[in-house]
Design a protein around this motif. Structure first.
Motif, PDB file in Angstrom:
ATOM      1  N   ARG A 173       2.203   1.860  -3.643  1.00 16.51           N
ATOM      2  CA  ARG A 173       1.081   2.263  -4.435  1.00 16.51           C
ATOM      3  C   ARG A 173       0.983   3.916  -4.075  1.00 16.51           C
ATOM      4  O   ARG A 173       0.655   4.493  -5.342  1.00 16.51           O
ATOM      5  N   GLU A 174       1.136   4.146  -3.061  1.00 17.85           N
ATOM      6  CA  GLU A 174       0.878   5.362  -2.783  1.00 17.85           C
ATOM      7  C   GLU A 174       1.922   6.457  -3.047  1.00 17.85           C
ATOM      8  O   GLU A 174       1.775   7.570  -3.468  1.00 17.85           O
ATOM      9  N   ALA A 210       0.964  -1.186   0.127  1.00 18.48           N
ATOM     10  CA  ALA A 210       0.074  -0.044  -0.174  1.00 18.48           C
ATOM     11  C   ALA A 210       0.799   1.204   0.001  1.00 18.48           C
ATOM     12  O   ALA A 210       0.470   2.156  -0.625  1.00 18.48           O
TER      13      ALA A 210
END
Length: 318
Positions: free
Chosen positions: A273-274, A270
């Motif tokens: 991805r960010e 995560a």
């Protein structure tokens, strides 16, 4: 389906492309039809019998893939069937299909070829988790990345520069030095002719070598520096001068990605991805692919990796 099986521990010729049982997507998992995988040092260690996969992981090598989702298990909100994705694996990437927890799946970044995306998940997760999550590299600080021409090194150079750090890396040839400078390295040290300690101090060191470099890495750390050890190419045992660490208020932190719990991997994915994917989409960071090799010729790909003449990733295509 077909997959690369390790007949027995040994040289690259023990890798065999053969028929194996089909995997299925369990609860919380997706099934990916593999377009490509990538070759990592961990795969070589597994082939030699020194790095078995974690419990429950497929026995085939391969820590990352790209491809298309062909089935989803219960409880999966994203991705969906037909989505083009890449994924971080605990194993099993050298195959035509692989099941993976949905929390370890990423969309193919904008502007990246589906096959080239196979070389991103493992290096992006390794660099993000070690250099930034644990190493806390900040803009204006200095990173030393050992093995600047490796897949991890080429990504670390670009990502650290994009986030405002000064980057030094080590390489073994002038050709690799030129490639690393082109990627943004501020200084490149040829470890065959120079001493990286003399170019320090460094706030964060990303080290794939291990024991051979331990004492010199500690010498090269700045006050408050962080040494992140992610490999043991230079051995696993060495003396550590705790007095130097105390005086520098420094940290030595060995880490491993493959064996982490699923929730920790999902947190890292995560974060990638960010924080990393937008930089790839903008072109500030890009995958560096040395060559593509048919997966059936995985033995040749392992030979190329062990020869260490490559820059970036060696991919296996289905």
């Amino acid at each position: 389906m077909r997959a690369i099986v390790i007949r027995e521990p040994g040289d690259p010729d023990v890798l065999e492309w053969t028929t194996v049982p089909d995997p299925a997507a369990g609860p919380g998992e997706v099934l990916i039809e593999v377009a490509a995988s990538a070759v990592n040092r961990a795969d070589v260690m597994q082939r030699l019998g020194f790095y078995p996969p974690p419990d429950g992981a497929p026995p085939y090598p391969g820590l990352e893939v790209s491809g298309r989702v062909v089935a989803v298990g219960d409880g999966v909100a994203w991705p969906g069937v037909g989505d083009e994705v890449c994924a971080l694996l605990a194993g099993g990437g050298y195959a035509e299909r692989v099941a993976v927890p949905a929390g370890q799946v990423l969309p193919v970044p904008d502007g990246v070829d589906l096959v080239d995306a196979a070389g991103l998940p493992e290096v992006a997760c390794t660099v993000w988790s070690n250099v930034f999550m644990l190493g806390r590299l900040q803009g204006g600080e200095t990173l030393l990345a050992h093995g600047g021409g490796s897949g991890i090194g080429t990504l670390a150079i670009q990502l650290a520069k994009a986030r405002g750090a000064r980057v030094v890396c080590t390489v073994g040839s002038e050709e690799k030095a030129e490639r690393c400078r082109a990627l943004g390295a501020d200084l490149v040290v040829n470890y065959r002719t120079g001493d990286f300690v003399e170019s320090g101090p460094y706030d964060v060191i990303l080290d794939l070598i291990g024991a051979k470099y331990l004492a010199r890495n500690v010498d090269a750390l700045a006050v408050g520096g962080r040494l992140m050890i992610i490999g043991m190419q230079g051995g696993s045992k060495a003396e550590l001068d705790i007095g130097k660490l105390l005086r520098k208020r420094a940290l030595v932190h060995p880490t491993s990605l493959r064996s982490r719990p699923l929730e920790e991997k999902a947190e890292i994915v995560a974060g990638v991805r960010e924080n990393v994917w937008p930089l790839i989409a903008s072109g500030d960071v890009r995958p560096v692919v040395d060559r593509r090799v048919p997966m059936a010729d995985a033995a040749r790909a392992h030979e190329l990796l062990e020869e260490s003449g490559h820059v970036g990733k060696i991919l296996l295509t289905v």
